[in-house]
Write a protein that holds these residues in place. Structure first.
Motif, PDB file in Angstrom:
ATOM      1  N   LYS A  48       0.741  -1.195  -0.029  1.00 21.18           N
ATOM      2  CA  LYS A  48      -0.081  -0.088  -0.073  1.00 21.18           C
ATOM      3  C   LYS A  48       0.903   1.382  -0.029  1.00 21.18           C
ATOM      4  N   GLU A  50       2.203   4.358   2.024  1.00 20.41           N
ATOM      5  CA  GLU A  50       2.483   5.059   3.614  1.00 20.41           C
ATOM      6  C   GLU A  50       1.974   6.413   3.507  1.00 20.41           C
ATOM      7  N   ASN A  76      -9.774   6.090   2.545  1.00 18.94           N
ATOM      8  CA  ASN A  76      -8.603   5.504   1.741  1.00 18.94           C
ATOM      9  C   ASN A  76      -8.095   4.291   2.197  1.00 18.94           C
ATOM     10  N   ASN A  79      -6.355   1.561   0.671  1.00 19.99           N
ATOM     11  CA  ASN A  79      -4.967   1.917  -0.518  1.00 19.99           C
ATOM     12  C   ASN A  79      -3.791   2.385   0.552  1.00 19.99           C
ATOM     13  N   ILE A  80      -3.739   2.767   1.674  1.00 23.18           N
ATOM     14  CA  ILE A  80      -3.045   3.257   2.391  1.00 23.18           C
ATOM     15  C   ILE A  80      -2.748   2.528   3.741  1.00 23.18           C
ATOM     16  N   ASP A 181       4.035   8.232   0.802  1.00 27.59           N
ATOM     17  CA  ASP A 181       5.104   7.500  -0.018  1.00 27.59           C
ATOM     18  C   ASP A 181       6.597   7.665   0.370  1.00 27.59           C
ATOM     19  N   LYS A 220       0.750   5.511  -6.571  1.00 30.44           N
ATOM     20  CA  LYS A 220       0.337   4.060  -7.028  1.00 30.44           C
ATOM     21  C   LYS A 220       0.729   4.112  -8.738  1.00 30.44           C
TER      22      LYS A 220
END
Length: 224
Positions: A48, A50, A76, A79-80, A181, A220
């Motif tokens: 995922k 960060e 979210n 996804n995170i 990220d 992503k």
């Protein structure tokens, strides 16, 4: 009437589409709406993205950001991986930082995080001494002896050192700030630099969340 900070979130998000947010996702630019760190930081998010918030309990802007940020995190979640870092500082800030990491060590952070914000910004309890922290924990229903044991533990000391190292690595000099990220940084203040139409604090916060949506998609896409 005094509104609790966490009661503002739903109304803010409901009104988001009505706010004059002029910048579209295609307009978000590095150096304006967000910045890219000179050196990417390692992340461990199991596939995922960060997302890490740097914040402080005493900070009124962090308290106000809490509700919309948590709603965004929930939206979210697929996804995170969301993490928090409580910033360091002298005097009372050191006490509040230790409260955060003691709660984390005890596994009771999620139940009590908002309670600390409310204690400081609604009840006007400054939580500025060890004894004030212990009294607060007991009043919050946490076993006082267990809280003190964790407070003095090597594990919490290690968490404090890690937080300080992350502040240096991410070049944190104001808060709230959000890292995506391990590469991108934004904040309500940063979003308002990219879009001067964001005038109120609520608008700046919602602007930051839109930038964060963009950065999640960007991260992503770049990982594919």
């Amino acid at each position: 009437m005094r509104l609790f900070p966490h009661l503002l979130g739903a109304a803010m998000l409901t009104l988001a589409s009505l706010l004059p947010l002029s910048a579209g996702a295609a307009d978000f630019k590095n150096g304006a709406d967000y910045v890219t760190l000179p050196e990417a930081q390692n992340t461990d998010a199991a596939g995922k993205i960060e997302v890490t918030e740097f914040f402080a309990y005493y900070c009124p802007h962090c308290a106000r950001f809490e509700a919309p940020l948590q709603a965004w995190v929930k939206k979210n979640a697929a996804n995170i991986v969301f993490r928090r870092v409580h910033v360091s500082g002298g005097g009372p800030v050191a006490i509040q930082q230790r409260i955060f990491y003691t709660l984390e060590a005890l596994g009771t952070l999620e139940q009590n995080n908002q309670k600390v914000f409310d204690a400081m910004h609604v009840e006007r309890n400054r939580l500025a001494t060890d004894s004030a922290a212990f009294d607060w924990a007991q009043q919050a229903g946490i076993d006082r002896a267990k809280f003190i044991d964790a407070w003095n533990s090597f594990g919490v000391q290690a968490k404090l050192r890690r937080a300080n190292a992350m502040m240096a690595a991410y070049r944190i000099d104001q808060w709230p700030m959000v890292a995506v990220d391990g590469r991108f940084m934004t904040s309500p203040a940063q979003a308002s630099e990219g879009d001067p139409s964001l005038q109120s604090e609520d608008q700046m916060q919602l602007g930051a969340l839109r930038v964060m949506d963009f950065l999640i998609t960007k991260a992503k896409t770049e990982k594919k």
